[in-house]
Design a protein around this motif. Structure first.
Motif, PDB file in Angstrom:
ATOM      1  N   GLU A  58      54.426  61.892   9.152  1.00 18.47           N
ATOM      2  CA  GLU A  58      53.600  60.809   9.795  1.00 18.47           C
ATOM      3  C   GLU A  58      53.713  59.749   8.993  1.00 18.47           C
ATOM      4  O   GLU A  58      53.557  58.464   9.370  1.00 18.47           O
ATOM      5  CB  GLU A  58      52.205  61.457  10.319  1.00 18.47           C
ATOM      6  N   ALA A  59      53.560  59.920   7.409  1.00 15.93           N
ATOM      7  CA  ALA A  59      53.566  58.767   6.499  1.00 15.93           C
ATOM      8  C   ALA A  59      54.684  57.966   6.608  1.00 15.93           C
ATOM      9  O   ALA A  59      54.825  56.763   6.818  1.00 15.93           O
ATOM     10  CB  ALA A  59      53.167  59.363   5.233  1.00 15.93           C
ATOM     11  N   GLY A 116      50.993  72.025   6.357  1.00 14.46           N
ATOM     12  CA  GLY A 116      50.976  70.976   6.992  1.00 14.46           C
ATOM     13  C   GLY A 116      51.206  69.615   6.202  1.00 14.46           C
ATOM     14  O   GLY A 116      51.454  68.593   6.740  1.00 14.46           O
ATOM     15  N   ILE A 117      51.934  69.869   5.062  1.00 13.66           N
ATOM     16  CA  ILE A 117      52.224  68.805   4.224  1.00 13.66           C
ATOM     17  C   ILE A 117      53.629  68.016   4.677  1.00 13.66           C
ATOM     18  O   ILE A 117      53.622  66.866   4.845  1.00 13.66           O
ATOM     19  CB  ILE A 117      52.444  69.235   2.682  1.00 13.66           C
ATOM     20  N   MET A 165      48.072  63.507   0.229  1.00 12.11           N
ATOM     21  CA  MET A 165      49.469  63.361   0.209  1.00 12.11           C
ATOM     22  C   MET A 165      49.989  62.161   0.094  1.00 12.11           C
ATOM     23  O   MET A 165      49.356  61.320   1.077  1.00 12.11           O
ATOM     24  CB  MET A 165      50.005  64.068   1.316  1.00 12.11           C
ATOM     25  N   ARG A 166      50.978  61.742  -0.529  1.00 13.47           N
ATOM     26  CA  ARG A 166      51.473  60.364  -0.722  1.00 13.47           C
ATOM     27  C   ARG A 166      53.161  60.359  -0.831  1.00 13.47           C
ATOM     28  O   ARG A 166      53.409  61.271  -1.572  1.00 13.47           O
ATOM     29  CB  ARG A 166      50.632  59.281  -1.584  1.00 13.47           C
ATOM     30  N   LYS A 185      54.490  67.770   7.829  1.00 12.73           N
ATOM     31  CA  LYS A 185      53.966  67.084   8.951  1.00 12.73           C
ATOM     32  C   LYS A 185      53.221  65.680   8.662  1.00 12.73           C
ATOM     33  O   LYS A 185      53.594  64.757   9.021  1.00 12.73           O
ATOM     34  CB  LYS A 185      53.074  67.950   9.861  1.00 12.73           C
ATOM     35  N   LYS A 186      52.462  65.881   7.503  1.00 15.83           N
ATOM     36  CA  LYS A 186      51.737  64.616   7.002  1.00 15.83           C
ATOM     37  C   LYS A 186      52.856  63.670   6.508  1.00 15.83           C
ATOM     38  O   LYS A 186      52.692  62.558   6.495  1.00 15.83           O
ATOM     39  CB  LYS A 186      50.667  65.037   6.021  1.00 15.83           C
TER      40      LYS A 186
END
Length: 150
Positions: free
Chosen positions: A82-83, A75-76, A1-2, A78-79
């Motif tokens: 966080e990013a 969970g994308i 994920m970015r 949440k990731k």
């Protein structure tokens, strides 16, 4: 994920993405030209967007976050949060805010699981939305605001 920043001149290409999370096109267009817009990528596929508006020298608001329905619950989100937390913390921000409707049960749970704490309620924020916001049989009238220290 970015996360990938969207150039200012291309942000209008993502209105339909932002409408996945905000039912009012007028509302989306009112904040579309402010802040930072990012697309969320999984490999080479765009799966969502995030739009942040600077509130002060040390605070930023996640104004809109939308994921395609088939990418939710993996969970994308949440990731992506966080990013974004890392990105804004690295740029000197100390706090991230986000708001959601009182009727958005999943969002209320999601933001708390992502480390946000409730800090205020803006009564009747969605009262003029046309059509009115209803989720889970609840009339979405109030904006519940959350904050997370970075």
């Amino acid at each position: 994920m970015r996360l990938e920043a969207v150039p200012y001149e291309r942000r209008h290409d993502y209105v339909n993405w932002l409408l996945l999370a905000d039912d009012s096109e007028n509302a989306v267009r009112s904040y579309l030209d402010y802040g930072d817009l990012y697309v969320i990528h999984i490999e080479q596929q765009i799966v969502g967007v995030m739009l942040f508006v600077t509130l002060s020298e040390h605070a930023v608001e996640l104004k809109n976050m939308a994921l395609t329905e088939n990418q939710r619950g993996k969970g994308i989100g949440k990731k992506a949060i966080e990013a974004a937390v890392k990105l804004y913390k690295d740029n000197g921000f100390k706090q991230m805010n986000v708001g959601t409707a009182n009727s958005s049960i999943e969002n209320l749970a999601f933001y708390q699981k992502a480390g946000f704490r409730m800090f205020s309620i803006m009564k009747d924020y969605f009262a003029d939305y046309d059509p009115p916001v209803y989720e889970h049989g609840i009339h979405g009238l109030d904006l519940v605001m959350f904050e997370r220290k970075l």
